[in-house]
Write a protein that holds these residues in place. Structure first.
Motif, PDB file in Angstrom:
ATOM      1  N   UNK A  49       0.918  -1.163  -0.055  1.00  0.00           N
ATOM      2  CA  UNK A  49      -0.105  -0.133  -0.034  1.00  0.00           C
ATOM      3  C   UNK A  49       0.652   1.204   0.008  1.00  0.00           C
ATOM      4  N   UNK A  50       0.553   2.006  -1.115  1.00  0.00           N
ATOM      5  CA  UNK A  50       1.270   3.433  -0.998  1.00  0.00           C
ATOM      6  C   UNK A  50       0.192   4.270  -0.949  1.00  0.00           C
ATOM      7  N   UNK A  85      -5.313   7.136  -2.418  1.00  0.00           N
ATOM      8  CA  UNK A  85      -5.500   8.393  -2.872  1.00  0.00           C
ATOM      9  C   UNK A  85      -6.200   9.223  -2.056  1.00  0.00           C
ATOM     10  N   UNK A  86      -6.814   9.152  -0.958  1.00  0.00           N
ATOM     11  CA  UNK A  86      -7.840   9.550  -0.177  1.00  0.00           C
ATOM     12  C   UNK A  86      -7.150  11.243   0.382  1.00  0.00           C
ATOM     13  N   UNK A  87      -5.924  11.306   0.290  1.00  0.00           N
ATOM     14  CA  UNK A  87      -5.399  12.769   0.541  1.00  0.00           C
ATOM     15  C   UNK A  87      -5.022  13.604  -0.604  1.00  0.00           C
ATOM     16  N   UNK A 123      -7.105   3.249  -4.492  1.00  0.00           N
ATOM     17  CA  UNK A 123      -8.127   2.763  -3.391  1.00  0.00           C
ATOM     18  C   UNK A 123      -8.326   4.033  -2.712  1.00  0.00           C
ATOM     19  N   UNK A 124      -9.345   4.053  -1.973  1.00  0.00           N
ATOM     20  CA  UNK A 124      -9.779   5.306  -1.099  1.00  0.00           C
ATOM     21  C   UNK A 124      -9.589   6.571  -1.716  1.00  0.00           C
ATOM     22  N   UNK A 125     -10.338   6.842  -2.577  1.00  0.00           N
ATOM     23  CA  UNK A 125     -10.083   8.075  -3.426  1.00  0.00           C
ATOM     24  C   UNK A 125     -10.821   9.218  -2.742  1.00  0.00           C
TER      25      UNK A 125
END
Length: 92
Positions: free
Chosen positions: A2-3, A36-38, A67-69
């Motif tokens: 996870x990046x 990419x949530x942040x 994930x987590x966009x």
């Protein structure tokens, strides 16, 4: 693997992301996820980087997904049709 990415993913920053992931050993069956949530801003340079990274990993037998966009990124991916390519469970 996870990046997590924070800030802006655009033509000025995409080279750093690509460079950081170039050294990662991609093995068949290994899964890479980009959180990419942040990410508050994504442009065509950033999209190009995501697609190039995906293409490189897939060519070596690894899996890739975003994930987590953030809401802005989710909207842009939907508008371009790339949600079906980059998001898990929709063509990854």
């Amino acid at each position: 693997m996870l990046v997590e990415i924070d800030g802006v993913l655009d033509y000025e920053t995409e080279g750093r992301l690509r460079g950081a992931l170039d050294g990662v050993a991609a093995k068949p069956g290994r899964r890479f996820l980009l959180d990419l949530s942040r990410v508050g801003f994504l442009d065509s340079g950033g999209i190009g980087a995501l697609l190039a990274i995906r293409r490189g990993l897939l060519s070596r037998g690894a899996e890739f997904a975003v994930t987590e966009v953030s809401p802005m990124v989710a909207r842009l991916l939907r508008m371009t049709g790339l949600d079906e390519v980059l998001l898990p469970g929709t063509g990854c």
